[in-house]
Design an enzyme around this catalytic site. Sequence first.
Site, short mmCIF file in Angstrom:
data_model
loop_
_atom_site.label_atom_id
_atom_site.label_comp_id
_atom_site.label_asym_id
_atom_site.label_seq_id
_atom_site.Cartn_x
_atom_site.Cartn_y
_atom_site.Cartn_z
N GLU A 175 136.98 -110.74 71.52
CA GLU A 175 136.45 -110.42 70.20
C GLU A 175 137.53 -110.55 69.12
O GLU A 175 137.25 -110.88 67.97
CB GLU A 175 135.84 -109.01 70.18
CG GLU A 175 134.79 -108.76 71.25
CD GLU A 175 133.36 -109.14 70.87
OE1 GLU A 175 133.17 -109.82 69.83
OE2 GLU A 175 132.43 -108.77 71.61
N GLU A 226 123.18 -107.43 57.79
CA GLU A 226 123.06 -108.75 58.42
C GLU A 226 121.90 -109.58 57.88
O GLU A 226 121.00 -109.98 58.60
CB GLU A 226 122.95 -108.61 59.94
CG GLU A 226 123.17 -109.96 60.63
CD GLU A 226 123.35 -109.85 62.15
OE1 GLU A 226 124.04 -108.93 62.59
OE2 GLU A 226 122.80 -110.71 62.84
N ARG A 230 127.06 -111.65 57.90
CA ARG A 230 127.39 -110.83 59.06
C ARG A 230 126.99 -111.51 60.37
O ARG A 230 127.57 -111.24 61.42
CB ARG A 230 126.74 -109.44 58.95
CG ARG A 230 127.17 -108.50 60.06
CD ARG A 230 126.81 -107.05 59.83
NE ARG A 230 127.28 -106.25 60.96
CZ ARG A 230 127.35 -104.94 60.99
NH1 ARG A 230 126.97 -104.23 59.94
NH2 ARG A 230 127.80 -104.30 62.05
N HIS A 237 127.88 -115.12 70.88
CA HIS A 237 127.05 -114.05 71.42
C HIS A 237 125.66 -114.50 71.87
O HIS A 237 125.06 -113.86 72.73
CB HIS A 237 126.92 -112.91 70.41
CG HIS A 237 128.15 -112.04 70.38
ND1 HIS A 237 129.38 -112.51 70.02
CD2 HIS A 237 128.33 -110.73 70.68
CE1 HIS A 237 130.26 -111.53 70.09
NE2 HIS A 237 129.66 -110.44 70.49
N HIS A 256 130.80 -107.82 78.80
CA HIS A 256 130.39 -108.38 77.51
C HIS A 256 131.41 -109.37 76.92
O HIS A 256 131.05 -110.50 76.58
CB HIS A 256 130.14 -107.23 76.53
CG HIS A 256 129.80 -107.67 75.15
ND1 HIS A 256 128.57 -108.20 74.82
CD2 HIS A 256 130.55 -107.71 74.01
CE1 HIS A 256 128.57 -108.52 73.53
NE2 HIS A 256 129.76 -108.24 73.02
N1 LIG Z 1 127.82 -101.87 67.69
C1 LIG Z 1 128.44 -103.02 67.58
O1 LIG Z 1 128.62 -103.54 66.48
C2 LIG Z 1 128.93 -103.70 68.81
C3 LIG Z 1 129.82 -104.77 68.70
C4 LIG Z 1 130.33 -105.33 69.85
C5 LIG Z 1 129.96 -104.84 71.09
N2 LIG Z 1 129.08 -103.81 71.16
C6 LIG Z 1 128.69 -103.25 72.46
O2 LIG Z 1 129.84 -102.69 73.07
C7 LIG Z 1 129.64 -102.67 74.49
C8 LIG Z 1 130.87 -103.16 75.18
O3 LIG Z 1 131.93 -102.29 74.87
P1 LIG Z 1 133.16 -102.10 75.87
O4 LIG Z 1 133.69 -103.41 76.23
O5 LIG Z 1 134.04 -101.10 75.26
O6 LIG Z 1 132.45 -101.57 77.18
P2 LIG Z 1 132.43 -100.13 77.87
O7 LIG Z 1 132.12 -99.07 76.90
O8 LIG Z 1 131.56 -100.26 79.05
O9 LIG Z 1 133.94 -99.93 78.33
C9 LIG Z 1 134.45 -100.83 79.27
C10 LIG Z 1 134.98 -100.07 80.49
O10 LIG Z 1 136.24 -99.51 80.17
C11 LIG Z 1 136.26 -98.13 80.47
N3 LIG Z 1 137.17 -97.55 79.49
C12 LIG Z 1 136.98 -97.42 78.16
N4 LIG Z 1 138.10 -96.94 77.60
C13 LIG Z 1 139.01 -96.77 78.58
C14 LIG Z 1 140.36 -96.32 78.61
N5 LIG Z 1 141.02 -95.99 77.50
N6 LIG Z 1 140.98 -96.28 79.79
C15 LIG Z 1 140.34 -96.65 80.94
N7 LIG Z 1 139.08 -97.10 80.96
C16 LIG Z 1 138.42 -97.14 79.80
C17 LIG Z 1 134.82 -97.72 80.38
O11 LIG Z 1 134.60 -96.54 81.15
C18 LIG Z 1 134.12 -98.93 80.97
O12 LIG Z 1 134.17 -98.90 82.38
C19 LIG Z 1 128.44 -103.58 74.74
O13 LIG Z 1 127.35 -102.76 75.06
C20 LIG Z 1 128.21 -104.28 73.43
O14 LIG Z 1 126.87 -104.61 73.22
C21 LIG Z 1 128.57 -103.23 70.06
ZN LIG Z 2 130.58 -108.62 71.05
#
Ligand SMILES: NC(=O)c1ccc[n+]([C@@H]2O[C@H](COP(=O)([O-])OP(=O)(O)OC[C@H]3O[C@@H](n4cnc5c(N)ncnc54)[C@H](O)[C@@H]3O)[C@@H](O)[C@H]2O)c1
Ligand SMILES: [Zn+2]
Length: 358
Positions: A175, A226, A230, A237, A256
């Site tokens: 990202e 959006e 945006r 994606h 992701h």
């Molecule tokens: N709202 C938005 O604008 C937006 C933008 C991009 C992505 N997203 C969403 O975000 C999600 C992906 O986020 P992600 O990649 O953070 O996934 P996630 O929240 O599943 O975290 C990834 C993994 O890392 C672990 N983790 C998190 N922080 C940690 C730390 N400090 N130490 C050890 N482990 C840790 C979590 O338990 C999980 O297993 C997707 O659902 C995606 O759709 C939302």
């Molecule tokens: Zn994303």
Amino acid sequence: MNQFSRASERLVHVPLQGRAYDILIGPGLIERAGGEITSRLKGLMDSLQTDGIEAVSLTLPAGEKTKSLEHLSTVCDMVLSARIERNDAVIALGGGVIGDLAGFAAGIVRRGVRFVQIPTSLLAQVDSSVGGKTGINTRHGKNLLGVFHQPDLVLADTAALDTLSEREFRAGYAEVAKYGLIDQPDFFEWLEKNWKAVFSGEPERIEAIARSCQSKSDVVVEDERETGRRALLNLGHTFGHALEAAVEYDGKRLVHGEGVAIGMVLAYQFSARMNLASPDDASRVEAHLKAVGLPTRISDIPGDLPPTQKLLDAIAQDKKVKSGKLTFILTHGIGQSFVADDVPSSEVLSFLDEKRSR
Ligand SMILES: NC(=O)c1ccc[n+]([C@@H]2O[C@H](COP(=O)([O-])OP(=O)(O)OC[C@H]3O[C@@H](n4cnc5c(N)ncnc54)[C@H](O)[C@@H]3O)[C@@H](O)[C@H]2O)c1
Ligand SMILES: [Zn+2]
């Protein structure tokens, strides 16, 4: 730098009218979170100071499957049981999954309570915690239920990233690279030179996070809901979400950010195929993402995938569809992405057919 920031910290202000907030980035913020929140969310924390911090916590399972109606119901129930008032806050401590879920709950409980993001994954620090999109997945696809609900404060503690797995760090990095590929060729070039330092720690890591937050903030301030620009944040994606759906959101096979990495390469390759961009740019994107250890090809995903037509169905089901035509973020080159809302699905089908076999 403002009064709250220390030397190793950065502050990015998101100047949304009426709902402006700050993103603080730096090591050790979580240990000071109580203080930061107190000084920044005045009314909210007055009572906490006098009574000692009154908070209830709920721990949820890791993984994309947690972004479900079932867990939303658990969170809402818990927040209501705690008799939360409109001035209280929901604090999301975790990755994007927790931020999206808790943010959605904060946005709908009592028609919206205050919300603080303490993102702990790189992906959440550079992307999901900024901009106010919240939501959960349904069997129809990702993020199909949700609301816009801006946080009141974002604390990105870079020290939290030390415990993040390499794989998750890399996924978040996809990202980061995305911001360069959307509209900042100089940032992409900087990443090509400095990615090792970003992976190994400060100060490049903080610089990359701050720059990403600034990019996202700029886009969000211009187009919060959006309706236009945006959408560029969706680079990679549309393909990526289809791949995530194809593995049924199985985080062991594909997380992701990995889907986004493959998706961005596909977006650049597809742009080259449509004679919009040079194939050299697609190769350059692939080379960089590969160098950091990200998957870049559909065939990098372990296990079998459904037929290509199914992938296309997932793309059509994705929310970036306008009146039956496929909308993609395509590109004229590095940092020259644009919204293309008239992409023929037959072209996508034959492109994907070709790509999945290599
Ligand atoms: N709202 C938005 O604008 C937006 C933008 C991009 C992505 N997203 C969403 O975000 C999600 C992906 O986020 P992600 O990649 O953070 O996934 P996630 O929240 O599943 O975290 C990834 C993994 O890392 C672990 N983790 C998190 N922080 C940690 C730390 N400090 N130490 C050890 N482990 C840790 C979590 O338990 C999980 O297993 C997707 O659902 C995606 O759709 C939302
Ligand atoms: Zn994303």
